[in-house]
Scaffold this motif. Structure first.
Motif, short mmCIF file in Angstrom:
data_model
loop_
_atom_site.label_atom_id
_atom_site.label_comp_id
_atom_site.label_asym_id
_atom_site.label_seq_id
_atom_site.Cartn_x
_atom_site.Cartn_y
_atom_site.Cartn_z
N GLN A 159 147.98 -36.79 50.92
CA GLN A 159 149.08 -35.85 50.70
C GLN A 159 150.40 -36.48 51.13
O GLN A 159 151.42 -36.38 50.42
N LEU A 160 150.39 -37.14 52.27
CA LEU A 160 151.60 -37.78 52.77
C LEU A 160 151.97 -38.99 51.92
O LEU A 160 153.15 -39.22 51.64
N ILE A 161 150.99 -39.75 51.50
CA ILE A 161 151.26 -40.91 50.65
C ILE A 161 151.90 -40.48 49.33
O ILE A 161 152.86 -41.11 48.85
N GLU A 162 151.41 -39.39 48.76
CA GLU A 162 152.01 -38.90 47.51
C GLU A 162 153.41 -38.35 47.74
O GLU A 162 154.28 -38.43 46.85
N SER A 163 153.66 -37.79 48.92
CA SER A 163 155.01 -37.30 49.21
C SER A 163 156.00 -38.46 49.27
O SER A 163 157.15 -38.35 48.81
N ILE A 164 155.54 -39.60 49.79
CA ILE A 164 156.40 -40.78 49.85
C ILE A 164 156.58 -41.39 48.46
O ILE A 164 157.65 -41.90 48.11
N ARG A 165 155.54 -41.33 47.63
CA ARG A 165 155.71 -41.77 46.24
C ARG A 165 156.84 -40.98 45.58
O ARG A 165 157.70 -41.55 44.88
N LYS A 166 156.84 -39.67 45.79
CA LYS A 166 157.88 -38.82 45.21
C LYS A 166 159.26 -39.21 45.73
O LYS A 166 160.24 -39.23 44.96
N VAL A 167 159.35 -39.54 47.00
CA VAL A 167 160.63 -39.96 47.58
C VAL A 167 161.12 -41.24 46.90
O VAL A 167 162.28 -41.33 46.48
N LEU A 168 160.26 -42.22 46.79
CA LEU A 168 160.64 -43.49 46.19
C LEU A 168 161.04 -43.33 44.73
O LEU A 168 162.04 -43.92 44.27
N LEU A 169 160.30 -42.52 43.99
CA LEU A 169 160.63 -42.28 42.58
C LEU A 169 161.98 -41.58 42.45
O LEU A 169 162.78 -41.91 41.55
#
Length: 387
Positions: free
Chosen positions: A61-71
């Protein structure tokens, strides 16, 4: 000396994950918030730092939240490749550290996920932006005062912290030739110490550590814990030089404790403190940066996490365990006494009083990273740089 208590550390790690999950969905486009209370905005630098703790957590969940930040950062990137200070606001610009932190963050994310071409177009644009940040066409980059994470303290020209991040992303992205050249540039003496050099560096003649900043005939030889910790982690200094720096830090902190300038057995972010009347004192410091406060020597848990990791990198495992236990005590402190773990923003050096906001994202994330480093006796993502 205090024995390491893994049960207490595991409790703190679980609490850190709870904080990060709580903060992962904020009010601005569902992007993570910078703190549970007080900072609902998604500040780029805070979230880029948090990648280290999120990466070692293994929490999807946290890893995907960071993906969203980077995108989102890539989407809001300027035409010239600069990364904004707020993730969601394409017009909030001007920071010197957000673009290098973005590049470091993408480099870590690629290694975590195996997505080696992730955001390649945005990465290339940001790399071009960074090439133009050197007024002398060097690898080292320069900055304006108050443009990095120290937004209430002057760092002029070639700042140590930003350049350690540049070196780190160069290694992560496989630009080893440029990284090697940067290492040589940083190891030049400051002009003040060695006027024969055409270009200044950040080496200090009389101390084992890197200078806070240097630009032409000016420099600051005060000690920056964050910059020097990343220099140790990334391999900008040798193991023997890292040992010298750590010994110096511990001796200086002991003296500060004896004088009453330090109430906790863990280093402040910056020392010696700038005092009223010093040449580098600014009137605004009276409100924001009194000695032992905020950027002028406050104790920041996220920076202490980097220091613990640097101790592991230097193979000072016993000292790393001791400092992790001190950091575990520190992250319990809170403004809200109902919280078991505060993960507060910063603590006043002279009395150990919490001064910032609770449930700070980078405080929780870097605690996770530091605890992982101590337990595994490795420094994920930095071991390869030093190798």
């Amino acid at each position: 000396m205090e024995t390491i208590n893994w049960l207490e550390i595991e409790a703190a790690k679980n609490a850190a994950v709870e904080v990060l999950i709580h903060n992962s969905d904020g009010p601005f486009h569902g992007l993570p918030r910078t703190a549970g209370w007080g900072y609902p905005e998604p500040y780029t630098r805070d979230l880029m730092f948090s990648i280290l703790g999120i990466a070692v957590s293994g929490n999807q969940q946290l890893i995907e939240s960071i993906r969203k930040v980077l995108l989102t950062l890539a989407k809001n990137q300027t035409v010239h490749g600069h990364i904004t200070s707020l993730v969601h606001d394409k017009d909030d610009r001007g920071a010197s550290d957000t673009t290098p932190l973005f590049l470091m963050g993408v480099g870590i994310f690629r290694k975590l996920t195996g997505e080696n071409e992730f955001l390649e177009e945005a990465v290339q644009k940001s790399l071009t932006w960074m090439v133009y940040q050197s007024p002398s066409d060097r690898i080292m980059v320069a900055q304006q005062p108050t443009s990095d994470w120290r937004d209430e303290q002057w760092v002029l020209g070639y700042g140590l912290f930003v350049n350690t991040i540049v070196y780190s992303y160069l290694r992560l992205l496989g630009q080893d030739e440029r990284a090697d050249q940067m290492c040589k540039e940083m190891k030049r003496f400051t002009i003040e110490d060695m006027p024969k050099h055409k270009y200044e560096g950040l080496k200090v003649k009389s101390k084992p550590y890197y200078a806070f900043w240097s630009y032409k005939v000016y420099c600051s030889k005060r000690f920056d814990l964050l910059g020097n910790s990343i220099a140790i982690l990334s391999g900008l200094v040798s193991v023997s030089k890292a040992e010298e720096i750590i010994t110096w830090i511990e001796e200086e902190c002991s003296q500060m404790q004896e004088k009453g300038d330090l109430a906790i057995n863990i280093p402040p972010n910056f020392f010696p403190f700038v005092l009223p009347g010093d040449a580098d004192w600014h009137p605004r410091y009276e409100s924001f940066n009194m000695p032992g406060n905020y950027h002028n020597g406050g104790i920041w848990p996220f920076i202490c996490g980097f220091y613990v990791a640097a101790l592991v990198a230097a193979k000072r495992y016993r000292l790393a365990e001791q400092k992790l236990m001190e950091l575990t005590k520190l992250v319990r402190l809170s403004q809200d006494k109902a919280l078991k773990f505060g993960f507060n923003e910063w603590i006043k050096a002279q009395d150990g009083k919490v001064m910032g906001v609770d449930w700070q994202t980078w405080s929780a994330a870097l605690y996770l990273y530091a605890a992982t480093c101590v337990k595994e006796r490795k420094t994920p993502f930095f071991d390869e740089m030093r190798g």
